[in-house]
Write an enzyme that holds these catalytic residues in place. Sequence first.
Site, PDB file in Angstrom:
ATOM      1  N   ASP A   6       0.859  -1.189   0.000  1.00 13.36           N
ATOM      2  CA  ASP A   6       0.000   0.000   0.000  1.00 13.36           C
ATOM      3  C   ASP A   6       0.896   1.239   0.000  1.00 13.36           C
ATOM      4  O   ASP A   6       1.669   1.451   0.941  1.00 13.36           O
ATOM      5  CB  ASP A   6      -0.861  -0.052   1.267  1.00 13.36           C
ATOM      6  CG  ASP A   6      -1.754   1.160   1.418  1.00 13.36           C
ATOM      7  OD1 ASP A   6      -1.640   2.129   0.634  1.00 13.36           O
ATOM      8  OD2 ASP A   6      -2.571   1.132   2.348  1.00 13.36           O
ATOM      9  N   ILE A   7       0.772   2.043  -1.023  1.00 10.52           N
ATOM     10  CA  ILE A   7       1.684   3.192  -1.181  1.00 10.52           C
ATOM     11  C   ILE A   7       1.526   4.207  -0.049  1.00 10.52           C
ATOM     12  O   ILE A   7       2.454   4.965   0.235  1.00 10.52           O
ATOM     13  CB  ILE A   7       1.491   3.843  -2.572  1.00 10.52           C
ATOM     14  CG1 ILE A   7       2.713   4.683  -2.958  1.00 10.52           C
ATOM     15  CG2 ILE A   7       0.213   4.679  -2.633  1.00 10.52           C
ATOM     16  CD1 ILE A   7       2.748   5.070  -4.428  1.00 10.52           C
ATOM     17  N   ASN A  20      -7.016  12.784 -10.887  1.00 13.74           N
ATOM     18  CA  ASN A  20      -7.752  13.225 -12.081  1.00 13.74           C
ATOM     19  C   ASN A  20      -7.550  14.729 -12.221  1.00 13.74           C
ATOM     20  O   ASN A  20      -6.971  15.370 -11.340  1.00 13.74           O
ATOM     21  CB  ASN A  20      -9.234  12.845 -11.984  1.00 13.74           C
ATOM     22  CG  ASN A  20      -9.892  13.436 -10.769  1.00 13.74           C
ATOM     23  OD1 ASN A  20     -10.005  14.660 -10.644  1.00 13.74           O
ATOM     24  ND2 ASN A  20     -10.304  12.591  -9.838  1.00 13.74           N
ATOM     25  N   GLY A  28      -9.762   4.582  -6.009  1.00 10.15           N
ATOM     26  CA  GLY A  28      -8.455   3.959  -6.203  1.00 10.15           C
ATOM     27  C   GLY A  28      -7.389   4.518  -5.278  1.00 10.15           C
ATOM     28  O   GLY A  28      -7.639   4.825  -4.104  1.00 10.15           O
ATOM     29  N   VAL A  29      -6.201   4.652  -5.816  1.00 16.64           N
ATOM     30  CA  VAL A  29      -5.075   5.095  -5.001  1.00 16.64           C
ATOM     31  C   VAL A  29      -5.275   6.557  -4.562  1.00 16.64           C
ATOM     32  O   VAL A  29      -4.844   6.957  -3.464  1.00 16.64           O
ATOM     33  CB  VAL A  29      -3.738   4.874  -5.754  1.00 16.64           C
ATOM     34  CG1 VAL A  29      -3.553   5.819  -6.912  1.00 16.64           C
ATOM     35  CG2 VAL A  29      -2.559   4.934  -4.803  1.00 16.64           C
ATOM     36  N   ASP A  30      -5.957   7.336  -5.375  1.00 17.62           N
ATOM     37  CA  ASP A  30      -6.262   8.734  -5.038  1.00 17.62           C
ATOM     38  C   ASP A  30      -7.088   8.795  -3.740  1.00 17.62           C
ATOM     39  O   ASP A  30      -6.751   9.545  -2.794  1.00 17.62           O
ATOM     40  CB  ASP A  30      -7.050   9.336  -6.224  1.00 17.62           C
ATOM     41  CG  ASP A  30      -7.155  10.841  -6.204  1.00 17.62           C
ATOM     42  OD1 ASP A  30      -6.540  11.474  -5.343  1.00 17.62           O
ATOM     43  OD2 ASP A  30      -7.868  11.376  -7.079  1.00 17.62           O
ATOM     44  N   SER A 113      -2.607   5.004 -14.258  1.00 18.56           N
ATOM     45  CA  SER A 113      -3.584   4.784 -15.358  1.00 18.56           C
ATOM     46  C   SER A 113      -4.083   3.349 -15.497  1.00 18.56           C
ATOM     47  O   SER A 113      -4.959   3.106 -16.339  1.00 18.56           O
ATOM     48  CB  SER A 113      -3.044   5.240 -16.728  1.00 18.56           C
ATOM     49  OG  SER A 113      -3.152   6.646 -16.877  1.00 18.56           O
ATOM     50  N   THR A 114      -3.538   2.390 -14.749  1.00 22.07           N
ATOM     51  CA  THR A 114      -3.898   0.984 -15.019  1.00 22.07           C
ATOM     52  C   THR A 114      -5.076   0.485 -14.186  1.00 22.07           C
ATOM     53  O   THR A 114      -5.416  -0.692 -14.240  1.00 22.07           O
ATOM     54  CB  THR A 114      -2.699   0.032 -14.813  1.00 22.07           C
ATOM     55  OG1 THR A 114      -2.324   0.021 -13.423  1.00 22.07           O
ATOM     56  CG2 THR A 114      -1.503   0.463 -15.651  1.00 22.07           C
ATOM     57  N   GLY A 115      -5.726   1.379 -13.426  1.00 16.25           N
ATOM     58  CA  GLY A 115      -6.927   1.008 -12.672  1.00 16.25           C
ATOM     59  C   GLY A 115      -8.152   1.550 -13.383  1.00 16.25           C
ATOM     60  O   GLY A 115      -8.490   1.118 -14.495  1.00 16.25           O
TER      61      GLY A 115
HETATM   62  N1  AR6 Z   1      -1.331   1.579  -3.066  1.00 15.68           N
HETATM   63  C1  AR6 Z   1      -0.766   1.273  -4.257  1.00 15.68           C
HETATM   64  N2  AR6 Z   1      -1.483   1.087  -5.392  1.00 15.68           N
HETATM   65  C2  AR6 Z   1      -2.821   1.199  -5.303  1.00 15.68           C
HETATM   66  C3  AR6 Z   1      -3.502   1.539  -4.095  1.00 15.68           C
HETATM   67  C4  AR6 Z   1      -2.687   1.725  -2.934  1.00 15.68           C
HETATM   68  N3  AR6 Z   1      -3.208   2.039  -1.746  1.00 15.68           N
HETATM   69  N4  AR6 Z   1      -4.841   1.578  -4.344  1.00 15.68           N
HETATM   70  C5  AR6 Z   1      -5.006   1.282  -5.660  1.00 15.68           C
HETATM   71  N5  AR6 Z   1      -3.800   1.050  -6.235  1.00 15.68           N
HETATM   72  P1  AR6 Z   1      -6.278   3.897  -9.985  1.00 15.68           P
HETATM   73  P2  AR6 Z   1      -5.893   5.401 -12.517  1.00 15.68           P
HETATM   74  C6  AR6 Z   1      -3.477   0.692  -7.632  1.00 15.68           C
HETATM   75  O1  AR6 Z   1      -7.642   3.472 -10.423  1.00 15.68           O
HETATM   76  O2  AR6 Z   1      -6.113   4.166 -13.315  1.00 15.68           O
HETATM   77  C7  AR6 Z   1      -9.220   7.803  -9.322  1.00 15.68           C
HETATM   78  O3  AR6 Z   1     -10.585   7.834  -9.084  1.00 15.68           O
HETATM   79  C8  AR6 Z   1      -4.552   0.082  -8.482  1.00 15.68           C
HETATM   80  O4  AR6 Z   1      -4.695  -1.302  -8.191  1.00 15.68           O
HETATM   81  O5  AR6 Z   1      -6.112   4.340  -8.595  1.00 15.68           O
HETATM   82  O6  AR6 Z   1      -4.741   6.297 -12.870  1.00 15.68           O
HETATM   83  C9  AR6 Z   1      -8.660   9.171  -9.717  1.00 15.68           C
HETATM   84  O7  AR6 Z   1      -9.312  10.215  -9.028  1.00 15.68           O
HETATM   85  C10 AR6 Z   1      -3.992   0.325  -9.881  1.00 15.68           C
HETATM   86  O8  AR6 Z   1      -3.044  -0.691 -10.208  1.00 15.68           O
HETATM   87  O9  AR6 Z   1      -5.717   5.121 -10.932  1.00 15.68           O
HETATM   88  C11 AR6 Z   1      -8.918   9.231 -11.189  1.00 15.68           C
HETATM   89  O10 AR6 Z   1     -10.240   9.641 -11.470  1.00 15.68           O
HETATM   90  C12 AR6 Z   1      -3.227   1.635  -9.733  1.00 15.68           C
HETATM   91  O11 AR6 Z   1      -3.141   1.886  -8.323  1.00 15.68           O
HETATM   92  C13 AR6 Z   1      -8.731   7.781 -11.621  1.00 15.68           C
HETATM   93  O12 AR6 Z   1      -8.987   6.987 -10.475  1.00 15.68           O
HETATM   94  C14 AR6 Z   1      -3.895   2.818 -10.394  1.00 15.68           C
HETATM   95  O13 AR6 Z   1      -5.307   2.684 -10.311  1.00 15.68           O
HETATM   96  C15 AR6 Z   1      -7.308   7.522 -12.057  1.00 15.68           C
HETATM   97  O14 AR6 Z   1      -7.227   6.226 -12.582  1.00 15.68           O
END
Ligand code: AR6
Length: 169
Positions: A6-7, A20, A28-30, A113-115
């Site tokens: 977990d980052i 975003n 997600g991570v945000d 970008s991969t989520g």
């Molecule tokens: N630690 C590390 N990696 C994580 C964590 C964590 N705690 N939580 C999720 N990930 P995403 P995007 C991974 O969807 O595709 C948001 O709503 C996750 O499994 O977080 O760039 C923003 O506000 C995936 O592999 O980001 C934007 O609207 C990676 O982080 C949108 O999502 C990225 O997934 C951005 O989408």
Amino acid sequence: MLWLGDITTVAADAIVNAANESLLGGGGVDGAIHRAAGAELLEECRTLGGCPTGEARITRGYRLPARHVIHTVGPRWHGGGQGEAALLARCYQSVFARMEEHGLRTVAFPSISTGVYGYPIEQASRIALREIHAALERRPALEKVTVVLFSPGDLQVYQRALAELPGAQ
Ligand code: AR6
């Protein structure tokens, strides 16, 4: 360089947020970073006026173990014909530019970008590792770059991409 976890638990000069364009939080991570940092992070983000795709903005880390958060906005995947690869590469380059301006030496990235944004992880991992490798070669002040993967499957994809990266061994 690659770590499963977990980052929000990483102590570094900066962790990177996959944000975003509003910079006002999301899933997600945000979402995880904003929850862990506390409400002051959102307050500071409100003063920034958003961030275009491919660019990066820096804030403090507040309750995170990381001193700063560098927020970057990855491209949404539209099939690959809309400049997604160049935009994703620019995200990594923009983060390293902010680090240099602020004298930061250690950073942890999520897989941008991969989520939610749907970028195929095999392709995204090659771009991420290529840009990180290039920055480590070109920027002597950069000490440590970690990519934090959130699932064993994602970690495997990055491990394979690292093994195939030209000049990385
Ligand atoms: N630690 C590390 N990696 C994580 C964590 C964590 N705690 N939580 C999720 N990930 P995403 P995007 C991974 O969807 O595709 C948001 O709503 C996750 O499994 O977080 O760039 C923003 O506000 C995936 O592999 O980001 C934007 O609207 C990676 O982080 C949108 O999502 C990225 O997934 C951005 O989408």
